[in-house]
Design a protein around this motif. Structure first.
Motif, mmCIF file in Angstrom:
data_model
loop_
_atom_site.group_PDB
_atom_site.id
_atom_site.type_symbol
_atom_site.label_atom_id
_atom_site.label_comp_id
_atom_site.label_asym_id
_atom_site.label_seq_id
_atom_site.Cartn_x
_atom_site.Cartn_y
_atom_site.Cartn_z
ATOM 1 N N HIS A 297 12.884 25.131 66.863
ATOM 2 C CA HIS A 297 13.790 25.226 68.089
ATOM 3 C C HIS A 297 13.367 24.829 69.157
ATOM 4 O O HIS A 297 14.142 24.098 70.179
ATOM 5 N N SER B 110 15.706 21.557 57.154
ATOM 6 C CA SER B 110 14.518 22.442 56.361
ATOM 7 C C SER B 110 13.138 21.980 56.956
ATOM 8 O O SER B 110 12.447 21.571 56.002
ATOM 9 N N ILE C 18 9.796 28.396 63.030
ATOM 10 C CA ILE C 18 11.101 28.088 63.315
ATOM 11 C C ILE C 18 11.185 28.100 64.725
ATOM 12 O O ILE C 18 11.985 27.224 65.240
ATOM 13 N N VAL D 167 10.757 23.536 58.492
ATOM 14 C CA VAL D 167 9.603 24.302 58.195
ATOM 15 C C VAL D 167 9.236 24.032 56.648
ATOM 16 O O VAL D 167 7.930 24.265 56.497
#
Length: 352
Positions: free
Chosen positions: A280, A247, A276, A249
Motif C-alpha cells: 500500500h 497478489s 501488505i 504479497v
C-alpha cells in the motif's frame, strides 16, 4: 508569563548541528514583535522579547551548512530565560545523541525546573526528548523523524500528523513539527507572552500562515533504506517495479522460498511493516506522484497503481495521507504547476 517590567528572555540554543535559518529566523521574528508593525505605520516600538543565542561555552563555531554562529552568551552567563527554544538540527533520523548533547540537555532540564517554557522546532525534538521531560506526554517532530523517535523514546506519544503540540503541566512544552511549522511555533509563543494581536501583526507583516494541512500530507511514504535482510531486500527491489500487479504479497512469498507465515514475519522484522502495508505504501506514493503531475481521473490512477476498487483506494488514501485524492491534487498539483512554471524565464507566476 514573564513580568511586563522586564523583557521576555528567550534562550535560542546553539549547538553544532543547528541550522542558521531557523535559529536566526526565530531571533529576527521575536525582535520584530511590535516594532515592525509600528515601523510600517510610521511609529516606533520595542519588542517585548529579548532573544539570545546561547551555547555551552559562548564561543563562535561553524554550524550546519558552514554558517558561522556567534553566541551572545554561554550557559553559565545566560540571564534566567522565560523560554528555551531548540530549533531544528541537521541530523539524520535515528541519529544517536548519547553523550553528544548531554550538557545541553542538562541545562534545558534545569531551566525548565526553574519555570522556563520549553519549545522545539522540527528535528530539535530529538534533543528535547534527550532531557527525559517528554516521557508520558504528547509530542511532535518532522514527519521523517517520528518513527525513529518512537523507537528511541517509546514512552512518548509522537504525533507526526500534528503541526503544533502543547504538553506538560501548564502546557509549558510547545513543539512544532515539520519544516516551516516553526512559524506556527513562533506565533504561538508570541500570542502566549505578548497577546494574540501582537502575533497577528507578526503574521501579517511576515506573511506567516497557520497551515491547517496535516504534515502527513507532505510526507514521503517510501522513506528509509532497503532491508538489511538480503532476501527481503530482493523482494523490495522486485516490488518497486511490480507493486501494481495482482497478489504481490503471494508472489513475494513464493520468490522468497519461505512458508507464507514465515515470510510475513521476516518481512515485518526487516521493514517495520507487514508486506501488505508495504505494498500500500508504494502504491500510494506512486498515486501521489500521478495526482501531482497528471490530469488522469482518480479512478484511472487507482487502477494504474493496482486497485480495482476506487472507493477503497480513496478511503485508504485519506487514512494514510490525511487528504482525499481530490484534495491532494488541488493542493499539490497546483504547487507542482507553479514550480514548473518557475523554471521558465518567460512570464511570471501569479501571486494568487
Amino acid at each position: 508569563m514573564a513580568e511586563s517590567s522586564r523583557p521576555i528572555v528567550v534562550a535560542l540554543l546553539a549547538v553544532p548541528d543547528v541550522t542558521a535559518a531557523t535559529l536566526y529566523g526565530f531571533h529576527d521574528t521575536l525582535c520584530g514583535v511590535g516594532r515592525d508593525w509600528q515601523m510600517v505605520h510610521g511609529g516606533t516600538a520595542r519588542s517585548p522579547f529579548r532573544p539570545l543565542v546561547v551555547s555551552v561555552d559562548g564561543e563562535p563555531f561553524t554550524a550546519a551548512n558552514g554558517v558561522r554562529i556567534v553566541p551572545e552568551a554561554a550557559f553559565a552567563g545566560c540571564p534566567r530565560p522565560d523560554i528555551v527554544c531548540i530549533t531544528d538540527l541537521a541530523i539524520a533520523p535515528g541519529a544517536k545523541l548519547d553523550g553528544v548533547y548531554d550538557a545541553a540537555a542538562d541545562w534545558v532540564r534545569e531551566r525548565h525546573a526553574e519555570g522556563a517554557l520549553l519549545a522545539s522546532a522540527c528535528s530539535g525534538a530529538a534533543l528535547l526528548a534527550r532531557t527525559g521531560l517528554l516521557e508520558g506526554l504528547d509530542a511532535t517532530s518532522h514527519w521523517a523523524y517520528c518513527d525513529a523517535l518512537s523507537r528511541q523514546y517509546p514512552g512518548v506519544r509522537w504525533h507526526p500528523d500534528r503541526g503544533l503540540v502543547m504538553s506538560g503541566a501548564g502546557q509549558r512544552i510547545v513543539m512544532a513539527g515539520s519544516g516551516i511549522a516553526w512559524h506556527q511555533l513562533a506565533l504561538a509563543l508570541i500570542a502566549r507572552h505578548a497577546g494574540a494581536e501582537a502575533a497577528m501583526q507578526v503574521a501579517r507583516i511576515n506573511m506567516f500562515d497557520w497551515n491547517p494541512t496535516s504534515p502527513i500530507a507532505y510526507a514521503s511514504l517510501t522513506r528509509g533504506e532497503p532491508a538489511a535482510d538480503p532476501v527481503i531486500a530482493r523482494c523490495q527491489q522486485w516490488l518497486a517495479s511490480n507493486y501494481q500487479c495482482e497478489s504481490p504479497v503471494a508472489q513475494m512469498a513464493a520468490m522468497s522460498g519461505m512458508p507464507d507465515r514465515t515470510f510475513k514475519r521476516r518481512f515485518a522484522q526487516a521493514t517495520g511493516m507487514s508486506p501488505i502495508e508495504y505494498v500500500h505504501t508504494l502504491r500510494l506514493e506512486e498515486a501521489k506522484q500521478m495526482l501531482e503531475a497528471s490530469d488522469a481521473s482518480i479512478e484511472a490512477i487507482a487502477f494504474e497503481v493496482g486497485y480495482q476498487d476506487a472507493s477503497f483506494f480513496g478511503r485508504l488514501f485519506r487514512r494514510r495521507v490525511a487528504l482525499t485524492p481530490a484534495q491532494y491534487r488541488r493542493r499539490f498539483g497546483n504547487l507542482k504547476r507553479r514550480l514548473s512554471a518557475a523554471q521558465s524565464p518567460i512570464g511570471s507566476v501569479p501571486a494568487r
